[in-house]
Scaffold this motif. Structure first.
Motif, short mmCIF file in Angstrom:
data_model
loop_
_atom_site.label_atom_id
_atom_site.label_comp_id
_atom_site.label_asym_id
_atom_site.label_seq_id
_atom_site.Cartn_x
_atom_site.Cartn_y
_atom_site.Cartn_z
N LEU A 6 40.47 36.95 48.27
CA LEU A 6 41.33 37.69 47.37
C LEU A 6 42.00 36.72 46.42
O LEU A 6 42.58 35.71 46.87
N ILE A 7 41.91 37.00 45.12
CA ILE A 7 42.43 36.09 44.10
C ILE A 7 43.44 36.82 43.23
O ILE A 7 43.15 37.90 42.70
N PHE A 8 44.63 36.26 43.09
CA PHE A 8 45.64 36.85 42.21
C PHE A 8 46.61 35.77 41.75
O PHE A 8 46.62 34.66 42.30
N GLY A 9 47.41 36.09 40.72
CA GLY A 9 48.24 35.04 40.15
C GLY A 9 49.58 35.47 39.61
O GLY A 9 50.44 34.63 39.36
N THR A 10 49.79 36.76 39.40
CA THR A 10 51.04 37.25 38.84
C THR A 10 51.80 38.06 39.90
O THR A 10 51.23 38.46 40.91
N ARG A 11 53.08 38.29 39.64
CA ARG A 11 53.86 39.08 40.60
C ARG A 11 53.30 40.49 40.77
O ARG A 11 53.15 40.94 41.91
N PRO A 12 53.00 41.23 39.69
CA PRO A 12 52.45 42.57 39.90
C PRO A 12 51.16 42.58 40.72
O PRO A 12 50.97 43.45 41.57
N GLU A 13 50.28 41.62 40.45
CA GLU A 13 49.05 41.53 41.25
C GLU A 13 49.37 41.29 42.72
O GLU A 13 48.78 41.91 43.61
N ALA A 14 50.29 40.37 42.98
CA ALA A 14 50.63 40.02 44.36
C ALA A 14 51.18 41.22 45.11
O ALA A 14 50.84 41.47 46.27
#
Length: 388
Positions: A6-14
């Motif tokens: 799982l790959i994410f980078g911003t607060r909303p994504e997290a």
């Protein structure tokens, strides 16, 4: 055993990926679950990781002062090259419409790794609204093998783009899963309630203000803003509208947690100068837990965010969206949200209507939320149990 990254980078994504991480981790004999963060948003991302007790296996830590879309895209691509070569997962999962999601999908494509797109199929059909999100989600959609759509309409959008129906799974939105997790924590744990109260006092909200919102003695309008297409005149209009509303309704409080971007803060400082309005409160960005708590105590939400259009109706809060288009028209159809753009007069008129008209307010606040029941993550994991 199948390997899922799982790959994410911003607060909303997290926020939206956290419940999915938790769900995959329930099945260690079926999935080797790894997490990679790009830290497109560093500080705000770390807040969410801490809240949900998620420890990334890989952290690209790419956020740099003054970074632009060229910087983010190239750093994600180059940073993921080594991670994907070493791990070679069976599938990567990305979320939504960020630059991280699109660049990660491209990186996986270059190594012929399958991509699963969470929150797939949202569309405005205008590549500059929202910008760059609309094109990000379209590019990711062309690369993805698995499309997890939050609603039937988002599924239809993908079918209209000739995506095979067998590759589209309607799940609801994982943001509702996250919302339920957090509200459940708050309800059950008085220590968390006390911590949230203290954290809000620490960012500059007076105890008396908080107590008046908790008791509903005073109405609270919760405001967020960060969209690039609103930079400049758009945010100036938003601030002018808020100022006029605060003057018109001294018995109503307006709380604006300010995004860190200077393009958001500059018009605030210019319009409000030395803010002498006791019912307008500006604070630093809030962590997710206190933000959800305040949202649950608010009267209505004024925002240009995407996720809040889904979250707030889940707890009966009307949403006025400061954008000209939305990739979430289900909320418009259901009556949970209205578009007001950055037209100062329209913002003033629509907020005023909800404050003045109990009938209109109840119509919006009691409308059914079309974005899910809190089991989206469970549906996604069950799908991969039968597919990978």
């Amino acid at each position: 055993m199948r390997k899922v990254l799982l790959i994410f980078g911003t607060r909303p994504e997290a926020i939206k990926m956290a419940p999915l991480v938790k769900e995959f981790k329930k099945y260690p004999k079926k999935f080797e679950t790894k997490i990679c963060v790009t830290a497109q948003h560093r500080e705000m991302l770390d807040q969410v990781l801490s809240l949900f007790d998620i420890k990334p296996d890989f952290d690209l830590d790419l956020m740099k002062k003054g970074q632009d879309l060229y910087d983010i895209t190239s750093r994600v691509l180059l940073g993921l090259r080594g991670v994907l070569e070493a791990e070679n997962p069976d599938v990567i999962l990305v979320h939504g419409d960020t630059t991280t999601s699109t660049a990660a999908s491209m990186a996986a494509f270059y190594q012929k790794i399958k991509v699963g797109h969470i929150e797939a199929g949202l569309r405005t059909r205008n590549i500059y609204s929202p910008w760059p999100e609309e094109m990000n989600r379209q590019i990711t959609g062309r690369i993805a093998t698995y499309h997890f759509s939050p609603t039937k309409l988002s599924k239809k959008n993908l079918l209209d783009e000739s995506i095979n129906e067998d590759q589209i799974i309607v799940t609801g939105n994982t943001v509702i899963d996250a919302l339920h997790l957090v509200l459940d924590q708050i309800r059950k744990n008085t220590n968390i309630q006390n911590d949230v109260f203290s954290s809000l006092v620490n960012v500059g909200i007076s105890e008396s203000k908080l107590e008046s919102w908790i008791s509903s003695e005073r109405k609270l309008v919760l405001i967020t803003g960060h969209r690039r297409e609103n930079f400049g005149q758009g945010f100036e209009n938003i601030c002018l509208g808020i100022k006029k509303l605060a003057e018109k309704y001294p018995e109503v409080d307006f709380l604006y947690p300010m995004h860190l971007n200077p393009n958001v803060r500059k018009p605030i400082s210019e319009v409000f100068l030395e803010n002498e309005l006791n019912n307008v409160v500006f604070v630093e960005p809030l962590e997710y837990l206190p933000f959800v708590y305040l949202m649950s105590k608010s009267y209505l939400v004024l925002t240009d965010s995407g996720g809040i259009q889904e979250e707030a109706p889940g707890i009966g809060k009307p949403v006025l969206v400061m954008r000209n288009t939305t990739e979430r028209p289900e909320g418009l159809e259901a009556g949970t949200v209205k578009l007001v753009g950055t037209d100062k007069d329209l913002i003033i008129n629509e907020v005023s209507s909800l404050i003045d008209s109990k009938e209109l307010y109840l119509k919006m606040s009691e409308a059914s939320n079309p974005y899910g029941d809190g089991f989206a993550s469970k549906r996604i994991v069950e799908y991969f149990m039968n597919t990978l």
